[in-house]
Scaffold this motif. Structure first.
Motif, mmCIF file in Angstrom:
data_model
loop_
_atom_site.group_PDB
_atom_site.id
_atom_site.type_symbol
_atom_site.label_atom_id
_atom_site.label_comp_id
_atom_site.label_asym_id
_atom_site.label_seq_id
_atom_site.Cartn_x
_atom_site.Cartn_y
_atom_site.Cartn_z
ATOM 1 N N PHE A 14 36.994 43.929 42.315
ATOM 2 C CA PHE A 14 38.168 43.067 42.303
ATOM 3 C C PHE A 14 38.470 42.402 40.969
ATOM 4 C CE2 PHE A 14 36.548 42.968 46.739
ATOM 5 C CZ PHE A 14 37.614 43.615 47.332
ATOM 6 N N ALA A 15 37.536 42.379 40.033
ATOM 7 C CA ALA A 15 37.781 41.718 38.756
ATOM 8 C C ALA A 15 38.544 42.634 37.807
ATOM 9 C CB ALA A 15 36.468 41.278 38.118
ATOM 10 N N ALA A 16 39.439 42.061 37.032
ATOM 11 C CA ALA A 16 40.240 42.847 36.093
ATOM 12 C C ALA A 16 39.362 43.549 35.068
ATOM 13 C CB ALA A 16 41.245 41.932 35.398
ATOM 14 N N GLU A 17 38.291 42.898 34.646
ATOM 15 C CA GLU A 17 37.415 43.505 33.638
ATOM 16 C C GLU A 17 36.790 44.800 34.136
ATOM 17 O OE1 GLU A 17 37.259 39.003 32.954
ATOM 18 O OE2 GLU A 17 37.344 40.380 34.669
ATOM 19 N N TYR A 30 42.463 53.129 41.012
ATOM 20 C CA TYR A 30 41.412 52.306 41.622
ATOM 21 C C TYR A 30 40.331 53.139 42.294
ATOM 22 C CZ TYR A 30 39.042 48.996 44.645
ATOM 23 O OH TYR A 30 38.075 48.260 45.271
ATOM 24 N N TRP A 31 40.714 54.120 43.109
ATOM 25 C CA TRP A 31 39.724 54.816 43.918
ATOM 26 C C TRP A 31 38.847 55.746 43.099
ATOM 27 C CZ3 TRP A 31 38.346 52.613 48.040
ATOM 28 C CH2 TRP A 31 39.259 51.879 48.793
ATOM 29 N N ARG A 32 39.339 56.251 41.973
ATOM 30 C CA ARG A 32 38.452 57.032 41.102
ATOM 31 C C ARG A 32 37.305 56.158 40.602
ATOM 32 N NH1 ARG A 32 43.453 59.305 38.720
ATOM 33 N NH2 ARG A 32 43.728 61.424 39.531
ATOM 34 N N GLY A 33 37.645 54.944 40.139
ATOM 35 C CA GLY A 33 36.598 54.036 39.683
ATOM 36 C C GLY A 33 35.658 53.650 40.802
ATOM 37 N N TYR A 34 36.209 53.412 42.000
ATOM 38 C CA TYR A 34 35.378 53.013 43.132
ATOM 39 C C TYR A 34 34.369 54.100 43.490
ATOM 40 C CZ TYR A 34 33.897 51.590 47.767
ATOM 41 O OH TYR A 34 33.123 51.256 48.842
ATOM 42 N N PHE A 35 34.862 55.295 43.743
ATOM 43 C CA PHE A 35 33.951 56.352 44.200
ATOM 44 C C PHE A 35 32.983 56.766 43.101
ATOM 45 C CE2 PHE A 35 37.183 57.008 47.547
ATOM 46 C CZ PHE A 35 36.342 56.971 48.638
ATOM 47 N N GLY A 85 31.833 46.421 32.821
ATOM 48 C CA GLY A 85 32.934 45.727 33.482
ATOM 49 C C GLY A 85 32.450 44.563 34.320
ATOM 50 N N ALA A 86 31.375 44.785 35.073
ATOM 51 C CA ALA A 86 30.835 43.719 35.912
ATOM 52 C C ALA A 86 30.276 42.582 35.063
ATOM 53 C CB ALA A 86 29.761 44.274 36.839
ATOM 54 N N ARG A 256 33.540 34.470 44.194
ATOM 55 C CA ARG A 256 34.492 34.523 45.303
ATOM 56 C C ARG A 256 35.925 34.278 44.853
ATOM 57 N NH1 ARG A 256 33.614 34.337 50.798
ATOM 58 N NH2 ARG A 256 31.463 34.414 51.525
ATOM 59 N N SER A 257 36.096 33.633 43.712
ATOM 60 C CA SER A 257 37.446 33.312 43.259
ATOM 61 C C SER A 257 38.267 34.547 42.931
ATOM 62 C CB SER A 257 37.376 32.391 42.030
ATOM 63 O OG SER A 257 36.880 33.089 40.892
ATOM 64 N N VAL A 258 37.625 35.698 42.715
ATOM 65 C CA VAL A 258 38.384 36.921 42.421
ATOM 66 C C VAL A 258 38.476 37.844 43.632
ATOM 67 C CG1 VAL A 258 37.802 36.842 39.970
ATOM 68 C CG2 VAL A 258 36.363 38.189 41.518
#
Length: 296
Positions: A14-17, A30-35, A85-86, A256-258
């Protein structure tokens, strides 16, 4: 403990970074990064193993992403992007938290990872086997990730032992609190597949004809959650819960804020921090205990 470390892990979704890091690595959308991000610890796998271990995604949705993502970024490149990113996200979110608190929290979670049994835990074991970063924020995120994937593997085992497939837990959670519009689209199940899963839950006595959870269903799912908790408990042997809350709570609140208020991870609303099961904040509505949609 899950409610304390899951938001730390979830910044990767969920974070922009996190999105920017995946896109910079060639994983646009989004889903390419997720999987790619979740599967990368397993190596350049195809869709079938990911369908198995992610559990509650429709196979057709997984096939659209894998193995195509590995033509865009290798697993090693993906792992570097997801950690960067995290870490960047956590650096922003925890800027007001003392560095000593972050480092102590990272040490606590890393020690918990060291107590995990990898047997039968494909995602948990793959994440726990990654090199431990030196940077405290990176170490914090990676440990939270290994813990949540290990717990998720156990949750999948409990669901399978109860005779449930990938779609039924989503239908159950939608009937309970999160809503079909959130869960179905985010996990890729067709209307026909969703409705068939709802019929199966009705036939086993978990849902009434109008889709309302029955007492039988509530009790059965509570047993699944108890098994999930039992399977995850070894990581916290000898941990002082009061200290864990003191260290992690401010980090959890920042993360939680993001997180969108309604999302398929299914975290309950925040409780007043404490170890005695104290009252919720006035007026707060609670979602059911459980991890039935926590990315698995």
């Amino acid at each position: 403990m899950w409610t304390l470390y899951e938001p730390v892990h979830a910044v990767t979704y969920f974070a922009a970074e996190a999105r920017q890091a995946y896109e910079a690595a060639g994983l646009r959308g989004y889903w390419r990064g997720y999987f790619a991000g979740r599967a990368a610890p397993l190596g350049p796998v195809g869709a079938a193993p990911v369908v198995a271990v992610f559990f509650n995604f429709a196979p057709a949705m997984v096939v659209r992403a894998l193995p195509d993502v590995w033509e865009r970024a290798t697993p090693a490149e993906t792992l570097a992007a997801r950690l960067a990113g995290a870490t960047d996200a956590l650096a922003r979110l925890t800027a007001g938290i003392p560095a000593g608190t972050v480092e102590a929290a990272a040490d606590l979670l890393t020690e918990a990872v060291g107590r995990l049994d990898p047997a039968g835990r494909a995602l948990g074991a793959a994440n726990a086997a990654l090199p431990v970063p030196g940077d405290p924020l990176a170490r914090l995120w990676q440990a939270a990730t290994a813990l949540r994937e290990h717990r998720g593997d156990g949750h999948v085992a409990a669901l399978l032992a109860a005779g449930l497939g990938g779609c039924e837990p989503l239908v159950w959670r939608a009937a309970t609190d999160l809503g079909r519009e959130v869960l179905q689209s985010n996990r890729g199940w067709s209307d026909g597949e969703w409705d068939a899963a709802a019929r199966r839950l009705f036939e086993r006595g978990w849902l009434d004809e109008d889709g309302t959870p029955t007492a039988t269903g509530v009790a059965a799912y509570e047993r699944i959650e108890d098994v999930t908790d039992d399977l995850a408990a070894a990581a916290w042997t000898g941990v002082d819960p009061e200290r864990a809350v003191v260290l992690l709570a401010p980090i959890t609140d920042a993360c939680r804020s993001v997180l969108p208020p309604s999302n398929p991870i299914g975290l309950p609303l925040p409780r007043r921090h404490g170890t005695g099961g104290g009252p919720d904040p006035a007026g707060a509505q609670r979602t059911p205990r459980g991890s039935g949609t926590n990315g698995h």
